[in-house]
Design an enzyme around this catalytic site. Sequence first.
Site, short mmCIF file in Angstrom:
data_model
loop_
_atom_site.label_atom_id
_atom_site.label_comp_id
_atom_site.label_asym_id
_atom_site.label_seq_id
_atom_site.Cartn_x
_atom_site.Cartn_y
_atom_site.Cartn_z
N LYS A 22 30.05 13.09 77.27
CA LYS A 22 28.98 14.15 77.57
C LYS A 22 29.79 15.33 78.45
CE LYS A 22 26.24 13.86 81.04
NZ LYS A 22 26.33 14.95 82.25
N ASN A 23 30.35 15.15 79.53
CA ASN A 23 30.93 15.72 80.33
C ASN A 23 32.22 16.51 79.79
OD1 ASN A 23 28.83 15.43 81.98
ND2 ASN A 23 30.05 14.20 83.49
N CYS A 117 20.18 20.03 93.37
CA CYS A 117 19.31 18.74 92.64
C CYS A 117 19.36 17.71 93.35
CB CYS A 117 20.23 18.73 91.10
SG CYS A 117 21.56 17.71 91.24
N ARG A 122 25.24 21.44 95.63
CA ARG A 122 25.84 21.67 94.56
C ARG A 122 26.09 23.27 94.61
NH1 ARG A 122 24.48 17.73 89.52
NH2 ARG A 122 26.72 18.31 89.12
N ASP A 305 30.18 8.95 89.74
CA ASP A 305 29.35 8.60 88.66
C ASP A 305 29.07 7.39 88.34
OD1 ASP A 305 28.77 11.40 88.52
OD2 ASP A 305 30.19 11.63 86.31
N ARG A 397 19.62 12.03 79.31
CA ARG A 397 20.77 13.32 79.16
C ARG A 397 22.19 12.86 79.21
NH1 ARG A 397 19.86 16.87 84.44
NH2 ARG A 397 21.62 17.71 83.56
C1 EPZ Z 1 30.80 17.21 87.38
O1 EPZ Z 1 30.04 18.08 88.30
C2 EPZ Z 1 30.19 16.40 86.59
N1 EPZ Z 1 29.10 17.00 85.54
C3 EPZ Z 1 29.19 15.25 87.38
O2 EPZ Z 1 28.82 14.45 86.53
C4 EPZ Z 1 30.09 14.33 88.20
O3 EPZ Z 1 29.27 13.81 89.26
C5 EPZ Z 1 30.93 15.78 89.35
O4 EPZ Z 1 31.74 16.41 88.33
C6 EPZ Z 1 31.85 15.01 90.03
O5 EPZ Z 1 32.96 14.05 89.42
C7 EPZ Z 1 29.78 17.63 84.53
O6 EPZ Z 1 31.07 17.50 84.19
C8 EPZ Z 1 28.82 18.38 83.53
P1 EPZ Z 1 32.11 19.35 91.03
P2 EPZ Z 1 30.40 19.17 88.77
O7 EPZ Z 1 31.89 20.70 91.05
O8 EPZ Z 1 31.36 20.14 87.92
C9 EPZ Z 1 30.98 20.72 95.63
C10 EPZ Z 1 26.98 13.05 85.57
O9 EPZ Z 1 26.01 12.14 86.13
N2 EPZ Z 1 31.08 21.92 95.19
O10 EPZ Z 1 33.38 18.58 90.97
O11 EPZ Z 1 29.16 19.98 89.20
C11 EPZ Z 1 29.58 19.87 94.92
O12 EPZ Z 1 28.40 20.06 95.64
C12 EPZ Z 1 27.34 14.19 86.53
O13 EPZ Z 1 27.35 13.03 84.50
C13 EPZ Z 1 30.99 23.14 96.09
O14 EPZ Z 1 30.92 22.79 97.28
O15 EPZ Z 1 31.17 18.78 90.03
C14 EPZ Z 1 30.14 18.44 95.07
O16 EPZ Z 1 29.70 17.69 96.34
C15 EPZ Z 1 26.60 14.58 87.60
N3 EPZ Z 1 31.19 24.35 95.53
C16 EPZ Z 1 31.59 18.50 94.98
O17 EPZ Z 1 31.99 19.67 94.97
C17 EPZ Z 1 31.37 24.48 94.14
O18 EPZ Z 1 31.50 25.70 93.99
C18 EPZ Z 1 31.83 18.08 93.35
O19 EPZ Z 1 31.45 18.73 92.53
C19 EPZ Z 1 31.50 23.41 93.29
C20 EPZ Z 1 31.59 22.37 93.89
#
Ligand code: EPZ
Length: 418
Positions: A22-23, A117, A122, A305, A397
């Site tokens: 998915k991701n 969320c 996030r 995850d 999802r």
């Molecule tokens: C991706 O989310 C995945 N989603 C998530 O999968 C996964 O948990 C996550 O990466 C971490 O591996 C998809 O790929 C669609 P991040 P993403 O930006 O891109 C902080 C699932 O269950 N952050 O790496 O949103 C954020 O708040 C899902 O399949 C900032 O502070 O993750 C978090 O604490 C859920 N500012 C951390 O970084 C930003 O601009 C990691 O987020 C961006 C992120």
Amino acid sequence: MDKIIIHGGRKLNGTIRISGSKNAALPILAASLLTDEVCEADNVPDLADIGTTVALLEFIGKKVERRPNKVIISPDKQRLSDTAPYDLVRKMRASVLVMGPLLARLGHVKVSLPGGCAIGARPIDIHLDGFSKMGAEIELSGGYVEVKAKELSGARIVFRYPSVGATENLLLASVLAKGPTIIENAAREPEIIDLADVLNKMGAKITGAGQSTIHIHGVDKLGGFKHEVIPDRIETATYLIAAAVTKGSVKLLHTNSSFIKAIVRKLVSAGLKITEGPDYISAKWTKNLKPQNIRTAVYPDFPTDVQAQWMALMALVPGSSYIEETVFENRFLHVGELQRLGADLRIRGSRVIINGVKRLSGAPIMVSDLRAGAALIIAGLAAGGKTEVLRVYHLDRGYEKLEQKLRKLGARVRRISY
Ligand code: EPZ
């Protein structure tokens, strides 16, 4: 509303095929916005989030044909819309991934702010900082973020944290920027490599994806692509853990175990017998599983995850262990539900202390997010008696054909609508 009813206590045994990731699929579908040529993605899982992405692409101006596990995207409207509306973004945060390609192609984009969320705040500041380094102006108003750049210029962008989404969004923008871009402290997940492979097939010039520093040399125009999405590493890990919890033995086909090395290491240390092949992995339960501590972190470390599923496993392994979550600040919503099944868990800041119990017993429980849902299903499969899992739309999802796959492995599960 649907719920899943599980009659637990049966070992999972057998062979299933792992679905496409998915991701990985979500940013790859967004990449189609970078071209007017036809784009074809194979091994796309049939999931609610893919449906949301398709609706978003259609809203923006693409024609999308969906066949079983295949998505074909071609131009439809003369002009692409520059907006990702609230109704679609609120359903799926990954909608923000249209920012990069639309900014690169149109010079402006307006996306509803995704907000927090269940698992954390996030924010998207890392994405926005990156765009501004490339010369974009950013404005926030009315719940929307508007990003504008007459011309995107290549830049050196150093992330304060290796965000997966920001790495993808910046890749999607920089491929059409003027001149070279360097992303430092980039995320290194396999999904980033898959996206870069697709972009390179389209004519982009990206090197270093999968490493901390990615080099992109902007080009003027990109073509279409035909691509098979990589297997879902989180689904793979989920079924391996389900086999361990139910004292069973599963073989997972059409997957890539090199994506889950950190998890395999922990499963082996816990005492599971793992066999790996070029496109399969199997797991067999052995007596005397031992507790293992984990700390989630960015790839290639143990993924957030899989944290909830790991908790379901450790809840039934005699002895004491802990799980430390470092990626999201609020990803323990499954703790209370696992406790309802009899798990001995205590939250201590960013850690959960687990004391393995002999057995869990079925109860009604509620899913708060996708991976929490996977953990509850796993716990329900191991628990004695009947477990009713509510709010299973979260699972839809991210887990393709969940009940069919579990039934194929011998579980007694059924879905009912109420
Ligand atoms: C991706 O989310 C995945 N989603 C998530 O999968 C996964 O948990 C996550 O990466 C971490 O591996 C998809 O790929 C669609 P991040 P993403 O930006 O891109 C902080 C699932 O269950 N952050 O790496 O949103 C954020 O708040 C899902 O399949 C900032 O502070 O993750 C978090 O604490 C859920 N500012 C951390 O970084 C930003 O601009 C990691 O987020 C961006 C992120």
